[in-house]
Design a protein around this motif. Structure first.
Motif, PDB file in Angstrom:
ATOM      1  N   ASP A   1      46.168  40.235  48.481  1.00  0.00           N
ATOM      2  CA  ASP A   1      47.532  40.709  48.719  1.00  0.00           C
ATOM      3  C   ASP A   1      47.776  41.941  47.845  1.00  0.00           C
ATOM      4  O   ASP A   1      47.014  42.219  46.915  1.00  0.00           O
ATOM      5  N   ALA A   2      48.817  42.680  48.171  1.00  0.00           N
ATOM      6  CA  ALA A   2      49.053  43.991  47.545  1.00  0.00           C
ATOM      7  C   ALA A   2      49.103  43.899  46.022  1.00  0.00           C
ATOM      8  O   ALA A   2      48.529  44.737  45.329  1.00  0.00           O
ATOM      9  N   LEU A   3      49.768  42.893  45.510  1.00  0.00           N
ATOM     10  CA  LEU A   3      49.948  42.778  44.064  1.00  0.00           C
ATOM     11  C   LEU A   3      48.600  42.571  43.360  1.00  0.00           C
ATOM     12  O   LEU A   3      48.270  43.247  42.384  1.00  0.00           O
ATOM     13  N   THR A   4      47.803  41.618  43.906  1.00  0.00           N
ATOM     14  CA  THR A   4      46.492  41.362  43.315  1.00  0.00           C
ATOM     15  C   THR A   4      45.626  42.603  43.370  1.00  0.00           C
ATOM     16  O   THR A   4      44.933  42.947  42.409  1.00  0.00           O
ATOM     17  N   ARG A   5      45.695  43.289  44.504  1.00  0.00           N
ATOM     18  CA  ARG A   5      44.895  44.488  44.673  1.00  0.00           C
ATOM     19  C   ARG A   5      45.264  45.531  43.615  1.00  0.00           C
ATOM     20  O   ARG A   5      44.406  46.156  43.010  1.00  0.00           O
TER      21      ARG A   5
END
Ligand SMILES: [Zn+2]
Length: 343
Positions: free
Chosen positions: A42-46
């Motif tokens: 997901d965007a945050l983890t990325r």
């Protein structure tokens, strides 16, 4: 870095040469920013992963410029904190001094400004150094008001200051294949205000080999210089000549062939066969195969000419570390030449 970590595991002294290229940093930054491997995150983890990778790259880059203990630096990178000061790495063995580089910084930044931030590090450095090359003329950098302003400062030093200015964000490099040098928000502190820039630099020491050749007969040269007998000095010059020859042929800096330290050691040991050659500091199987034989021949030839046909005496058993010889500034004389290819 991998190699620096491996070096010395056998308990023997070892030497590592770190080649730094600013372009590699830009390339790696690009890979991090355009990494397609993390699509399923997901965007945050990325973002977190990207940030971690950037941070690692920054730390690795800083390793190339740090004046702190290199062993300690690596161990901290891997999360080992504590008293890891080794007292044995190039930084621990170098004496640093705080140097005022404001004048150099002004010239470099002024040059970037005057050419409207269109060129890369090499062009900027060549311009302030006053290089007379086709490229400089083609870009009309010989008309830049800062052209030749720092002709007396060696290129490797200009590069050190340039790297430092980037590290301190007085300058930046574009994140593309052109790696163009740009001014930053901090640049005007130097260009318009009276900001002083100081940085730690390795203290310049006299080249031990040069000293030995130039000041023949003088006894007190400071503790760092190791004195060769007059005849050994002659042999040293012979070996140095061979080294230049081989280096030229292969297009590498001379210290890649053998360090000054190895040559000095050869002069002291005067090896007469492969085994003795392998006992010379810095001569392993690989180097022996590549260059050792040619040096061995020269030593034997020199021995014959100077009436030393007998096997070497107990000198061969002298621990090299007991010879008070400074290796830190070993290849200082070559630094300028090799500096050309560093960025
Ligand atoms: Zn150290």
């Amino acid at each position: 870095m991998t190699q620096a970590g491996r070096a010395g595991r056998d308990g023997e002294p070892s030497e590592c040469i770190l080649l730094y290229g600013g372009q590699d940093v830009v390339t790696n930054q690009f890979f991090i920013d355009h990494n397609q491997d993390n699509q399923e995150m997901d965007a945050l983890t990325r973002d977190l992963v990207t940030e971690r990778d950037r941070d690692r790259l920054r730390k690795m880059t800083f390793y190339c410029f740090t004046n702190e203990c290199l062993r300690d630096y690596i161990l901290r990178y891997f999360g080992e904190y504590g008293a890891n000061y080794c007292g044995n790495c190039a930084n621990c063995l170098s004496q640093f001094e705080e140097v005022d580089v404001t004048e150099i910084a002004r010239a470099l930044l002024g040059c970037v400004l005057a050419c409207r931030q269109r060129y890369g590090t090499n062009v900027i450095i060549d311009t302030v150094h006053g290089a007379n090359t086709a490229k400089i003329r083609q870009y009309r950098m010989d008309e830049n008001p800062h052209y030749g302003e720092l002709a007396k400062v060696p290129t490797y030093k200009l590069r050190q200051v340039m790297n430092y200015l980037m590290l301190q964000e007085y300058l930046a490099v574009t994140n593309d294949e052109y790696a163009v040098v740009k001014l930053t928000g901090k640049s005007k502190l130097i260009l318009e205000e009276d900001e002083t820039v100081t940085m730690k630099m390795a203290k310049e020491q006299e080249h031990p080999a040069k000293t030995a050749g130039e000041k023949k007969g003088k006894k007190s040269r400071g503790a760092a210089a190791f004195e060769l007998e007059e005849e050994d000095e002659k042999l040293f010059e012979v070996l140095r000549g061979l080294r230049s020859e081989l280096a030229k042929k292969e297009g590498v800096p001379p210290y890649i062939v053998f360090s000054d330290k190895s040559l000095v050691h050869m002069c002291v040991i005067r090896p007469v066969d492969k085994n003795e050659m392998l006992s010379v500091s810095g001569v392993g199987e690989f180097k022996y195969e590549k260059y050792g034989e040619a040096f061995l021949e020269k030593v034997i030839e020199f021995n014959k000419e100077h009436g030393k046909t007998d096997a070497p005496d107990s000198l061969g058993a002298v621990e090299f570390s007991s010879l008070d010889y400074d290796v830190v500034q070993d290849y200082e004389g070559d630094a300028e030449k090799s500096g050309e290819s560093l960025l």
